[in-house]
Design a protein around this motif. Structure first.
Motif, short mmCIF file in Angstrom:
data_model
loop_
_atom_site.label_atom_id
_atom_site.label_comp_id
_atom_site.label_asym_id
_atom_site.label_seq_id
_atom_site.Cartn_x
_atom_site.Cartn_y
_atom_site.Cartn_z
N VAL A 57 33.36 24.69 54.64
CA VAL A 57 34.65 24.51 55.72
C VAL A 57 35.35 23.32 55.44
CG1 VAL A 57 34.81 23.71 58.15
CG2 VAL A 57 33.08 25.47 57.91
N GLU A 58 36.56 23.49 55.55
CA GLU A 58 37.70 22.34 55.26
C GLU A 58 37.45 21.30 56.31
OE1 GLU A 58 42.17 21.41 54.19
OE2 GLU A 58 41.36 23.57 54.31
N GLY A 59 37.08 20.21 55.95
CA GLY A 59 37.14 18.98 56.86
C GLY A 59 38.22 18.16 56.96
N THR A 60 38.41 17.20 57.62
CA THR A 60 39.41 16.23 57.70
C THR A 60 39.91 15.83 56.46
OG1 THR A 60 38.08 14.52 58.40
CG2 THR A 60 39.18 15.89 60.17
N SER A 61 38.94 15.50 55.37
CA SER A 61 39.47 14.92 54.29
C SER A 61 38.44 15.28 53.14
CB SER A 61 39.19 13.48 54.17
OG SER A 61 37.88 12.91 54.72
N LEU A 107 21.93 25.34 62.16
CA LEU A 107 23.02 25.12 61.19
C LEU A 107 22.55 23.79 60.65
CD1 LEU A 107 25.96 25.34 60.30
CD2 LEU A 107 26.97 23.98 62.22
N ALA A 108 22.65 23.71 59.16
CA ALA A 108 22.54 22.55 58.44
C ALA A 108 23.68 22.31 57.74
CB ALA A 108 21.20 22.69 57.41
N ILE A 109 24.07 20.84 57.65
CA ILE A 109 25.48 20.64 56.96
C ILE A 109 25.11 19.44 55.89
CG2 ILE A 109 27.54 19.54 57.24
CD1 ILE A 109 27.20 20.50 60.16
N ASP A 110 25.64 19.79 54.37
CA ASP A 110 25.47 18.66 53.57
C ASP A 110 26.39 17.49 54.02
OD1 ASP A 110 23.69 20.16 52.09
OD2 ASP A 110 25.08 20.91 50.85
N ARG A 111 25.95 16.18 54.15
CA ARG A 111 26.81 15.38 54.40
C ARG A 111 27.75 15.09 53.25
NH1 ARG A 111 25.47 10.43 54.81
NH2 ARG A 111 23.17 10.56 54.31
N PRO A 112 29.00 14.46 53.22
CA PRO A 112 29.85 14.12 52.27
C PRO A 112 29.19 13.33 51.21
CG PRO A 112 30.88 13.56 54.28
CD PRO A 112 29.49 13.97 54.76
N VAL A 133 32.07 16.19 59.59
CA VAL A 133 30.86 16.90 59.95
C VAL A 133 31.25 18.02 61.46
CG1 VAL A 133 28.70 16.90 60.76
CG2 VAL A 133 29.14 15.57 58.79
N VAL A 134 32.01 17.23 62.31
CA VAL A 134 32.50 17.85 63.44
C VAL A 134 33.32 18.92 63.25
CG1 VAL A 134 34.41 16.89 64.35
CG2 VAL A 134 32.56 17.14 65.94
N GLU A 135 33.92 19.02 62.17
CA GLU A 135 34.82 20.04 61.96
C GLU A 135 33.95 21.16 61.41
OE1 GLU A 135 38.39 20.61 62.01
OE2 GLU A 135 38.11 18.61 63.19
N VAL A 136 32.92 21.12 60.93
CA VAL A 136 32.00 22.27 60.80
C VAL A 136 31.28 22.88 61.94
CG1 VAL A 136 30.11 23.28 59.28
CG2 VAL A 136 31.50 21.24 58.26
N ILE A 137 30.83 21.82 62.72
CA ILE A 137 30.26 22.27 64.10
C ILE A 137 31.35 22.98 64.81
CG2 ILE A 137 29.43 21.36 66.13
CD1 ILE A 137 28.57 19.08 64.64
N ARG A 138 32.77 22.55 64.98
CA ARG A 138 33.65 23.33 65.82
C ARG A 138 33.76 24.67 65.13
NH1 ARG A 138 37.64 17.90 66.22
NH2 ARG A 138 37.16 17.44 68.50
N GLU A 139 34.07 24.85 63.84
CA GLU A 139 34.15 26.11 63.25
C GLU A 139 32.78 27.07 63.38
OE1 GLU A 139 35.84 29.12 60.70
OE2 GLU A 139 36.59 26.91 61.39
N LYS A 140 31.80 26.69 63.78
CA LYS A 140 30.75 27.71 63.95
C LYS A 140 30.13 27.66 65.46
CE LYS A 140 29.39 29.15 60.97
NZ LYS A 140 30.26 30.11 60.22
N MET A 141 30.81 27.06 66.30
CA MET A 141 30.58 27.02 67.69
C MET A 141 31.21 28.54 67.98
SD MET A 141 31.32 23.32 69.35
CE MET A 141 31.34 23.78 70.87
N SER A 142 30.52 29.25 68.84
CA SER A 142 31.08 30.48 69.30
C SER A 142 32.11 30.47 70.45
CB SER A 142 30.15 31.47 70.04
OG SER A 142 29.05 30.55 71.30
#
Length: 311
Positions: A57-61, A107-112, A133-142
């Motif tokens: 997922v493309e985050g803010t940076s 959902l597991a996310i690799d930190r930057p 990280v919150v961009e990934v969460i938003r992307e995966k929220m239903s």
């Protein structure tokens, strides 16, 4: 004379070889815990590849890698954020737990700076990590009403707390496990300073390089968070070991004193526990995750009683 020189060479070479073997033994796990996409999926021995979604997922940076199991919109989203130096592979056993799988999308996310999220390219700002990280969460929220619970370990707990501070509308439940939360309350390896120099840094595993850069910035990042703890309104569980020599137990007490607006607060000190609670007390952690899932299922946090808080 020749025998003396040979004897001297043995005295020098044998300790050197032993040291190199030992160093390789100690360093190898830090390469192993930064798996490729294929290796990460194959590490889930109890699940088929069809059950797992791995993507970016493309985050803010920064583009961040994630691994997801389950995508049912009627289930809460349980997010795992790892510490340093690690990656989403840290959560493999937890994410194969049948009880958690039956109750939530995982959902597991690799930190930057770790895994597939720019390995070796550290992002020392905790607030910037939280934004990405919150961009990934938003992307995966239903949808906006899907409950979200975040479980952060060690410095992943720091990032999790920052997410709950900066985006309280997203986070319904929070589990901070052995988390770094108080400035100047953690052990800093003396090697962290010399190995951060460019003459030595290049020879280290990429995950260690990221961890070093983060470690040397922890104090400032945690100081920036001191006045933000009352922003957290999620049901919160803090688990820490009484004998944690890396992230001192005072971190847990510090956070508890500042979580004045958490809708529920459980503070559990594991007697004799150190920094490896994920391996030593997995059932305890799962029990608290299930309690947080109960909370979001009822739509409110139950009132605390005397047994809810352990100090």
């Amino acid at each position: 004379m020749f025998r003396k020189k040979r004897h001297f060479a043995y005295l020098v070479l044998v300790p050197l070889v032993v040291f190199l073997i030992y160093a390789g033994y100690r360093v190898y796990p830090y390469y192993k815990n930064q798996p490729t996409d294929a290796d990460l999926i194959h590490s889930f021995t109890d699940l088929s590849a069809d059950d797992i979604t791995l993507g970016y997922v493309e985050g803010t940076s920064r583009d961040l890698r994630y691994l997801e199991i389950g995508s049912q919109p009627d289930k809460p989203l349980l997010v795992f954020i790892h510490g340093s130096p690690s990656s989403s592979v840290f959560w493999v056993k937890m994410m194969q737990d049948s009880a958690l799988l039956s109750r939530a999308n995982l959902l597991a996310i690799d930190r930057p700076g770790y895994g597939g999220s720019g390995l070796g390219n550290a992002m020392t700002s905790v607030s910037e990590q939280a934004e990405n990280v919150v961009e990934v969460i938003r992307e995966k929220m239903s949808g906006p009403d899907q409950p979200v619970i975040i479980h952060g370990s060690s410095y992943g707990g720091t990032v999790s707390a920052r997410i709950a501070m900066d985006f309280p509308d997203i986070v319904d439940g929070l589990l901070l496990q052995s988390a770094s939360m108080a400035p100047n309350e953690e052990y800093v390896y003396w090697l962290s300073h010399p190995t951060s120099h460019w003459l030595i840094r290049w020879a280290l595993p990429a995950g260690i390089r990221t961890a070093n850069q983060e470690k040397l910035n922890h104090q400032q990042q945690l100081e920036d968070m001191v006045d933000e703890w009352d922003n957290i309104d999620a049901s919160t569980v803090i688990i820490h070991g009484t004998d944690d020599w890396l992230i001192y137990p005072r971190n847990a007490y510090f956070a508890c004193g500042r979580l004045t607006n958490a809708s529920k607060l459980i503070h559990h000190m594991v007697d004799g526990g150190q920094h490896d609670l994920i391996y030593r007390t997995p059932d305890l952690i799962k029990a608290y995750l299930n309690e947080l899932l109960d909370d979001v299922a009822t739509g409110r946090a139950p009132d605390l009683d005397a047994d809810d808080k352990e100090n």
